[in-house]
Motif scaffolding. Structure first.
Motif, PDB file in Angstrom:
ATOM      1  N   GLN A  54      19.871  -1.554 -10.299  1.00 26.48           N
ATOM      2  CA  GLN A  54      19.650  -0.147  -9.957  1.00 26.48           C
ATOM      3  C   GLN A  54      20.499   0.156  -8.734  1.00 26.48           C
ATOM      4  O   GLN A  54      20.986  -0.750  -8.070  1.00 26.48           O
ATOM      5  CB  GLN A  54      18.176   0.080  -9.590  1.00 26.48           C
ATOM      6  N   LYS A  55      20.590   1.432  -8.465  1.00 26.77           N
ATOM      7  CA  LYS A  55      21.284   1.838  -7.245  1.00 26.77           C
ATOM      8  C   LYS A  55      20.720   1.053  -6.061  1.00 26.77           C
ATOM      9  O   LYS A  55      19.511   0.896  -5.926  1.00 26.77           O
ATOM     10  CB  LYS A  55      21.044   3.339  -7.034  1.00 26.77           C
ATOM     11  N   ASN A  56      21.601   0.548  -5.240  1.00 23.99           N
ATOM     12  CA  ASN A  56      21.222  -0.197  -4.037  1.00 23.99           C
ATOM     13  C   ASN A  56      20.838  -1.664  -4.255  1.00 23.99           C
ATOM     14  O   ASN A  56      20.689  -2.412  -3.304  1.00 23.99           O
ATOM     15  CB  ASN A  56      20.102   0.514  -3.278  1.00 23.99           C
ATOM     16  N   GLU A  57      20.659  -2.071  -5.498  1.00 26.35           N
ATOM     17  CA  GLU A  57      20.348  -3.483  -5.736  1.00 26.35           C
ATOM     18  C   GLU A  57      21.650  -4.268  -5.876  1.00 26.35           C
ATOM     19  O   GLU A  57      22.651  -3.733  -6.346  1.00 26.35           O
ATOM     20  CB  GLU A  57      19.579  -3.644  -7.041  1.00 26.35           C
ATOM     21  N   LEU A  58      21.592  -5.555  -5.507  1.00 26.67           N
ATOM     22  CA  LEU A  58      22.765  -6.374  -5.778  1.00 26.67           C
ATOM     23  C   LEU A  58      22.395  -7.812  -6.081  1.00 26.67           C
ATOM     24  O   LEU A  58      21.335  -8.293  -5.699  1.00 26.67           O
ATOM     25  CB  LEU A  58      23.789  -6.271  -4.650  1.00 26.67           C
ATOM     26  N   VAL A  59      23.312  -8.480  -6.796  1.00 25.92           N
ATOM     27  CA  VAL A  59      23.151  -9.887  -7.115  1.00 25.92           C
ATOM     28  C   VAL A  59      24.051 -10.659  -6.153  1.00 25.92           C
ATOM     29  O   VAL A  59      25.234 -10.375  -6.045  1.00 25.92           O
ATOM     30  CB  VAL A  59      23.547 -10.161  -8.583  1.00 25.92           C
ATOM     31  N   LEU A  60      23.441 -11.611  -5.448  1.00 29.40           N
ATOM     32  CA  LEU A  60      24.162 -12.370  -4.434  1.00 29.40           C
ATOM     33  C   LEU A  60      24.356 -13.801  -4.931  1.00 29.40           C
ATOM     34  O   LEU A  60      23.384 -14.484  -5.229  1.00 29.40           O
ATOM     35  CB  LEU A  60      23.339 -12.357  -3.140  1.00 29.40           C
ATOM     36  N   VAL A  61      25.608 -14.231  -5.053  1.00 27.90           N
ATOM     37  CA  VAL A  61      25.879 -15.582  -5.543  1.00 27.90           C
ATOM     38  C   VAL A  61      26.380 -16.454  -4.396  1.00 27.90           C
ATOM     39  O   VAL A  61      27.375 -16.126  -3.752  1.00 27.90           O
ATOM     40  CB  VAL A  61      26.954 -15.588  -6.651  1.00 27.90           C
ATOM     41  N   VAL A  62      25.685 -17.561  -4.153  1.00 30.34           N
ATOM     42  CA  VAL A  62      26.136 -18.510  -3.144  1.00 30.34           C
ATOM     43  C   VAL A  62      26.852 -19.640  -3.865  1.00 30.34           C
ATOM     44  O   VAL A  62      26.314 -20.225  -4.811  1.00 30.34           O
ATOM     45  CB  VAL A  62      24.946 -19.095  -2.356  1.00 30.34           C
ATOM     46  N   SER A  63      28.078 -19.921  -3.437  1.00 28.72           N
ATOM     47  CA  SER A  63      28.854 -20.970  -4.081  1.00 28.72           C
ATOM     48  C   SER A  63      29.643 -21.740  -3.025  1.00 28.72           C
ATOM     49  O   SER A  63      30.083 -21.159  -2.042  1.00 28.72           O
ATOM     50  CB  SER A  63      29.810 -20.336  -5.104  1.00 28.72           C
ATOM     51  N   PRO A  64      29.800 -23.050  -3.209  1.00 30.02           N
ATOM     52  CA  PRO A  64      30.555 -23.805  -2.214  1.00 30.02           C
ATOM     53  C   PRO A  64      32.066 -23.735  -2.470  1.00 30.02           C
ATOM     54  O   PRO A  64      32.848 -24.226  -1.680  1.00 30.02           O
ATOM     55  CB  PRO A  64      30.053 -25.234  -2.422  1.00 30.02           C
ATOM     56  N   LEU A  65      32.451 -23.143  -3.589  1.00 32.53           N
ATOM     57  CA  LEU A  65      33.835 -23.242  -4.026  1.00 32.53           C
ATOM     58  C   LEU A  65      34.658 -22.028  -3.591  1.00 32.53           C
ATOM     59  O   LEU A  65      34.917 -21.123  -4.372  1.00 32.53           O
ATOM     60  CB  LEU A  65      33.896 -23.386  -5.548  1.00 32.53           C
ATOM     61  N   ILE A  66      35.077 -22.063  -2.346  1.00 33.93           N
ATOM     62  CA  ILE A  66      35.806 -20.933  -1.775  1.00 33.93           C
ATOM     63  C   ILE A  66      37.041 -20.583  -2.598  1.00 33.93           C
ATOM     64  O   ILE A  66      37.322 -19.416  -2.857  1.00 33.93           O
ATOM     65  CB  ILE A  66      36.182 -21.249  -0.315  1.00 33.93           C
ATOM     66  N   ALA A  67      37.748 -21.639  -3.050  1.00 34.72           N
ATOM     67  CA  ALA A  67      38.999 -21.399  -3.765  1.00 34.72           C
ATOM     68  C   ALA A  67      38.781 -20.639  -5.074  1.00 34.72           C
ATOM     69  O   ALA A  67      39.706 -20.058  -5.626  1.00 34.72           O
ATOM     70  CB  ALA A  67      39.696 -22.731  -4.033  1.00 34.72           C
TER      71      ALA A  67
END
Ligand code: ADP
Ligand code: MG
Length: 485
Positions: free
Chosen positions: A56-69
């Motif tokens: 919905q408006k204002n919601e977001l999915v946050l993905v944490v990953s160690p793989l910067i590249a």
């Protein structure tokens, strides 16, 4: 009620879900947390991409990953699906980071990728303040565990961060986790083994695993030529990776292949980043279908038609081996893993282990040098450090190990000096306690031993042995490995 399959077809253009994508998405959409174990290439990304299209408006999915590249690539792929996505990591300029955080604060983006270090920055918390986290995704979740093959101390703080974000549902994802590692992940995120764990299977029935015992380099090279020849006989332009532990061995083998007039690419840490990138692209586009690489190559590389993976030297664990072999045959067609094993390599790995986990005092001293002599270090880098730490053995790479440990702890950060790093903060007692090098070394030795047992056991189907290692039972033998045949 949304028809998930229709949404998949219209938004992503795939006719159907692969198991267990639907199961994961349904749970997530009911605001449930879960941990999903799925093989490499199974389509883990789709589960959070899909979720982000339903924000919905204002919601977001946050993905944490160690793989910067890989973040740039992951975020570009999401954008190809018309998902508004971005990433923030240390590879961006301060200005660019600022700009992206500003946009996040203003309500832009449905899907963002960050490395765990990001949570150490107050500005990052600030920009998330006005946003609602629909889903907190922990990619490569095995990094949480000291028993995994790629422990990241920052990962151990993720549950704390999640709570500070108001405890959104978590989706932990990985392709490789032994029983111990699974326990750690479940425990960290307060998940229940019976309800919140989805085992997508680690099965790769199309992989034919083979081990060749060789004596010395000459025999390895003969075997290598034969393997390359037979693969080019079966299919034209058949593509493959040859893995090495040491850059030196890789370069030797490259010279050998050159003399045999076999075109190939190279990918390793001593090549400048732009060259590495180009070699990777040429491989992905099939310009040259053969690449010689160290383990850093292939993380997240999504090339479906790799037909063979050859191990020229022994990898460091069954996890590493299976992950590397698993890059072959993602299209489901038969593919092979060819492991050229020579007992001499074992001593290389043992030595490798000794250097890879330096003592606390050693790490502290390397940090002191970097922070107290920034001018010399930034110009002369590793040469200066090695000289100061006075050691004679050329293969002793403890300084390099110490630098990557300090980087992982956030005590160093990357910059664009010839050395490539600068000091940020002194390592603390907690750093040393959280990641005790001696414990890690012992665990790693056990893993190497398990790999050795696997190599030597020519009575049980290779694939079955690997599944057993990951506590996964199957009824039938694969029928296509060296043991079965
Ligand atoms: P991993 O599980 O290793 O993270 P990825 O998420 O990178 O794998 O996905 C591997 C490939 O599978 C991608 O190219 C993706 O487009 C494809 N894929 C994912 N889900 C589906 C699906 N339901 N149908 C067809 N292809 C899919
Ligand atoms: Mg992935």
């Amino acid at each position: 009620m949304l028809d998930l399959q229709k949404h998949l077809q219209s938004h992503f253009g795939y006719p159907d879900f692969r198991y267990p994508q639907r199961q994961i998405i349904e749970k997530v959409l009911n605001n449930k947390s879960l941990f999903a174990l799925m093989p490499t290439g199974a389509g883990k990304s789709l589960t959070y991409q899909f979720t982000s299209t339903l924000t919905q408006k204002n919601e977001l999915v946050l993905v944490v990953s160690p793989l910067i590249a890989l973040m740039q690539d992951q975020s570009t792929k999401a954008r190809d699906f018309k998902i508004s996505s971005t990433y923030i990591n240390s590879s961006l300029s301060a200005e660019e980071k600022q700009k992206r955080m500003q946009s996040i604060a203003e309500g832009q983006y449905q899907l963002i990728f960050v490395a765990p270090e990001r949570f150490q920055k107050p500005e990052f918390w600030e920009c998330l303040k006005s946003r609602q986290i629909k889903l907190f995704v922990v990619d490569e979740a095995h990094c949480i565990s000291l028993w995994g093959h790629d422990f990241r101390p920052d990962y151990t703080k993720l549950q704390q961060y999640r709570e500070r974000l108001g405890s959104p549902p978590v989706l932990a994802l990985t392709a490789t986790a032994t029983e111990d590692v699974q326990q750690d992940i479940l425990k960290m995120f307060l998940l229940d083994k019976n309800q919140d764990l989805i085992l997508g299977g680690i099965e790769r029935p199309n992989l034919s695993l083979n081990i060749f015992e060789c004596y010395g380099e000459a025999e390895k090279n003969d075997q290598l030529l034969e393997l390359l020849k037979s693969s080019s006989d079966t299919a034209e332009n058949s593509s493959g990776i040859i893995y090495f532990s040491l850059i030196q061995t890789l370069e030797n083998c490259s010279r050998f292949l050159q003399s045999a007039k076999i075109p190939h690419l190279k990918y390793h840490g001593d090549l400048p980043a732009n060259i590495r990138r180009r070699q990777q692209e040429d491989f992905l586009k099939n310009k040259t279908p053969l690449i010689l690489a160290t383990p850093a190559f292939g993380l997240g590389v999504d090339k479906p038609d790799i037909r063979f993976v050859i191990h020229y030297e022994i990898p460091s664990s069954i996890e590493a081996y299976f992950q590397e072999v698993g890059r072959a045959g993602r299209d489901g067609e038969t593919a092979s893993g060819q492991f050229l094993f020579s007992e001499d390599d074992l001593s290389i790995q043992m030595q490798f282990l000794n250097w890879a986990y330096p003592e606390s005092e050693f790490i502290a001293k390397v940090y002191d040098l970097i922070s107290s002599r920034p001018d010399v270090v930034s110009q002369q880098g590793f040469d200066f450090l090695r000289e100061q730490m006075v050691f004679k053995n050329k293969k002793d790479f403890r300084v390099n190990a110490a630098v990557s440990i300090l980087l992982r702890w956030g005590c160093l950060e990357e910059n664009d000096t010839p050395f490539g790093y600068q000091s940020v903060r002194e390592p603390q007692k907690e750093d040393f306690e959280l990641e005790d090098q001696n414990t890690l070394k012992k665990e790693h030795q056990k893993k190497l031993l398990a790999l050795l047992r696997f190599i030597q056991n020519d009575k049980v189907c290779r694939l079955k042995q690997i599944y057993q290692y990951f506590s996964h039972q199957i009824e039938e033998d694969c029928g296509i490995c060296d043991v079965c045949r």
